[in-house]
Design a protein around this motif. Structure first.
Motif, PDB file in Angstrom:
ATOM      1  N   VAL A  63      34.504  52.170 118.580  1.00  0.00           N
ATOM      2  CA  VAL A  63      33.593  52.535 119.653  1.00  0.00           C
ATOM      3  C   VAL A  63      34.427  52.921 120.870  1.00  0.00           C
ATOM      4  CG1 VAL A  63      31.720  51.773 121.152  1.00  0.00           C
ATOM      5  CG2 VAL A  63      31.832  50.951 118.792  1.00  0.00           C
ATOM      6  N   SER A  64      34.049  54.002 121.512  1.00  0.00           N
ATOM      7  CA  SER A  64      34.771  54.468 122.694  1.00  0.00           C
ATOM      8  C   SER A  64      33.929  54.241 123.943  1.00  0.00           C
ATOM      9  CB  SER A  64      35.101  55.959 122.575  1.00  0.00           C
ATOM     10  OG  SER A  64      35.854  56.217 121.413  1.00  0.00           O
ATOM     11  N   VAL A  65      34.610  53.995 125.056  1.00  0.00           N
ATOM     12  CA  VAL A  65      33.960  53.904 126.359  1.00  0.00           C
ATOM     13  C   VAL A  65      34.614  54.944 127.259  1.00  0.00           C
ATOM     14  CG1 VAL A  65      33.422  52.449 128.350  1.00  0.00           C
ATOM     15  CG2 VAL A  65      33.536  51.429 126.057  1.00  0.00           C
ATOM     16  N   VAL A  66      33.823  55.894 127.729  1.00  0.00           N
ATOM     17  CA  VAL A  66      34.311  56.964 128.596  1.00  0.00           C
ATOM     18  C   VAL A  66      33.843  56.689 130.016  1.00  0.00           C
ATOM     19  CG1 VAL A  66      34.167  59.424 129.144  1.00  0.00           C
ATOM     20  CG2 VAL A  66      34.394  58.677 126.757  1.00  0.00           C
ATOM     21  N   ILE A  67      34.792  56.646 130.951  1.00  0.00           N
ATOM     22  CA  ILE A  67      34.493  56.369 132.355  1.00  0.00           C
ATOM     23  C   ILE A  67      35.014  57.534 133.192  1.00  0.00           C
ATOM     24  CG2 ILE A  67      34.728  54.714 134.245  1.00  0.00           C
ATOM     25  CD1 ILE A  67      35.618  52.640 132.140  1.00  0.00           C
TER      26      ILE A  67
ATOM     27  N   ARG B  18      35.950  43.740 132.446  1.00  0.00           N
ATOM     28  CA  ARG B  18      34.686  43.428 131.778  1.00  0.00           C
ATOM     29  C   ARG B  18      34.468  44.297 130.545  1.00  0.00           C
ATOM     30  NH1 ARG B  18      29.952  41.130 135.677  1.00  0.00           N
ATOM     31  NH2 ARG B  18      31.292  40.098 137.202  1.00  0.00           N
ATOM     32  N   VAL B  19      34.900  45.552 130.611  1.00  0.00           N
ATOM     33  CA  VAL B  19      34.787  46.414 129.426  1.00  0.00           C
ATOM     34  C   VAL B  19      35.719  45.911 128.336  1.00  0.00           C
ATOM     35  CG1 VAL B  19      35.182  48.736 128.530  1.00  0.00           C
ATOM     36  CG2 VAL B  19      34.014  48.437 130.715  1.00  0.00           C
ATOM     37  N   ARG B  20      36.935  45.562 128.696  1.00  0.00           N
ATOM     38  CA  ARG B  20      37.897  45.075 127.710  1.00  0.00           C
ATOM     39  C   ARG B  20      37.446  43.763 127.073  1.00  0.00           C
ATOM     40  NH1 ARG B  20      41.149  48.325 125.589  1.00  0.00           N
ATOM     41  NH2 ARG B  20      42.476  48.798 127.362  1.00  0.00           N
TER      42      ARG B  20
ATOM     43  N   ALA C  77      37.294  48.742 120.324  1.00  0.00           N
ATOM     44  CA  ALA C  77      36.891  49.573 121.458  1.00  0.00           C
ATOM     45  C   ALA C  77      38.104  50.210 122.134  1.00  0.00           C
ATOM     46  CB  ALA C  77      36.109  48.750 122.469  1.00  0.00           C
ATOM     47  N   GLU C  78      37.977  51.483 122.446  1.00  0.00           N
ATOM     48  CA  GLU C  78      38.988  52.180 123.245  1.00  0.00           C
ATOM     49  C   GLU C  78      38.348  52.609 124.562  1.00  0.00           C
ATOM     50  OE1 GLU C  78      40.316  55.948 121.761  1.00  0.00           O
ATOM     51  OE2 GLU C  78      38.282  56.726 121.523  1.00  0.00           O
ATOM     52  N   ILE C  79      39.153  52.749 125.606  1.00  0.00           N
ATOM     53  CA  ILE C  79      38.669  53.183 126.914  1.00  0.00           C
ATOM     54  C   ILE C  79      39.354  54.498 127.263  1.00  0.00           C
ATOM     55  CG2 ILE C  79      38.399  52.614 129.348  1.00  0.00           C
ATOM     56  CD1 ILE C  79      38.708  49.670 128.619  1.00  0.00           C
ATOM     57  N   VAL C  80      38.547  55.492 127.594  1.00  0.00           N
ATOM     58  CA  VAL C  80      39.040  56.793 128.028  1.00  0.00           C
ATOM     59  C   VAL C  80      38.574  57.021 129.462  1.00  0.00           C
ATOM     60  CG1 VAL C  80      38.937  59.300 127.674  1.00  0.00           C
ATOM     61  CG2 VAL C  80      38.986  57.748 125.695  1.00  0.00           C
TER      62      VAL C  80
END
Length: 322
Positions: free
Chosen positions: A3-7, A22-24, A32-35
């Motif tokens: 699942v990716s989180v794009v900010i 909080r996302v991590r 989960a990855e954060i972009v």
């Protein structure tokens, strides 16, 4: 499952570290990855995101576009599901992401899920009451499904608008549907435009209140005018909805809006402590500016025909900062 989180960021400020943490810390049976797509921050936002181990992509401020930049962020991600989060929306708990993913996993017809928005604890009286009165603050889960293209088109405009509701303040979309229906390149309303397209195509949208973020602003009266102006332009274009379609209707619309907001304020225990006169003034100011924004947004095409140059200047002023 990935699942990716794009900010999307621009000078996110000191609260950005709390958001990343909080996302991590989200719980769930997924990786989960954060972009982060940064539009020219000068306050160290991009560098902080890099130190935190996120994938950061930089663009210039003038390149930013609500639809196209989100498409860029999604294209840089790898998740089967992609959550979209604005830089000042703070997940309320560790199940913010999992609650949306569960809806997508449960039904393959669900194209996207959007979550609940709560006023920040430090929010002002009017801001708190307005945020908590929105449909996106409801504690009740909703599924938005029309059945198919023909069924959707036969619905009245207000119903089509409710079924198309979607909000990228906090959302999660299915990548395969995004590949079929990417966001429109637009300066405002990319989320409801997308919602309309996918519901019209026969997909479902879900409002999931178990997924909640704190998100509210104290931006002043001019922002209310601008926000309602650009929002009304989208509603007129997509659904033909024009609640304040003529100048004679404006005073009545403002009076009705003021009375509604005043009643909301009176029902709020914290607001009642400020006194009825102050609450009436808060409601009247908000109603006057928001309904003026609705009127100007609804009359955009007529103003353009009357004086294209004056309309262009007005549009630049009213759409600034939205």
């Amino acid at each position: 499952m990935r699942v990716s989180v794009v900010i999307l960021t621009l000078n996110a400020g000191p609260g950005f570290l709390d958001l990343l943490e909080r996302v991590r810390a989200q719980e769930g049976d997924f990786d989960a990855e954060i972009v982060v797509v940064d539009s020219g921050s000068t306050d160290g936002t991009a560098e902080l995101a890099e130190r935190y181990g996120t994938h950061v992509h930089r663009i210039s401020k003038r390149e930013f576009n609500h639809g196209a930049t989100r498409n860029l962020g999604i294209s840089l991600s790898s998740g089967e599901y992609v959550a979209l989060l604005v830089q000042d929306a703070l997940p309320a708990d560790g199940r913010w992401l999992a609650a949306m993913v569960e809806d997508l996993e449960r039904d393959e017809r669900v194209a996207g899920v959007y979550g609940r928005q709560l006023a920040r604890p430090e929010a002002g009286t009017l801001t708190r009451v307005l945020v908590n009165s929105l449909a996106s603050a409801s504690p009740e889960r909703r599924e938005q499904f029309a059945g198919g293209p023909e069924e959707y088109r036969r619905l009245p405009p207000a119903k089509r608008r409710r079924l198309a509701a979607f909000d990228n303040v906090s959302s999660c979309i299915r990548r395969s549907v995004w590949e079929e229906f990417p966001f429109d390149r637009t300066d405002f309303g990319e989320d409801i435009r997308w919602g309309k397209r996918v519901v019209e195509a026969g997909y479902k949208l879900v409002y999931e209140p178990r997924s909640a973020v704190y998100h509210s602003h104290e931006r002043g009266a001019l922002y209310d005018l601008r926000r309602y102006y650009v929002n009304q332009r989208v509603l007129s274009e997509l659904f033909g909805l024009e609640p304040v379609s003529s100048l004679p209707r404006l005073p009545l619309a403002a009076a009705c809006s003021a009375a509604h907001v005043y009643r909301l304020l009176l029902r709020d225990e914290g607001a009642r402590k400020e006194g009825s006169l102050r609450l009436a003034l808060l409601a009247a100011r908000f109603a006057a500016l928001s309904q003026a924004g609705n009127y100007l947004g609804a009359r955009g095409e007529a103003l353009a025909r009357l004086s294209p140059r004056a309309h262009a200047r007005l549009h630049r002023f009213l759409s600034k900062g939205i």
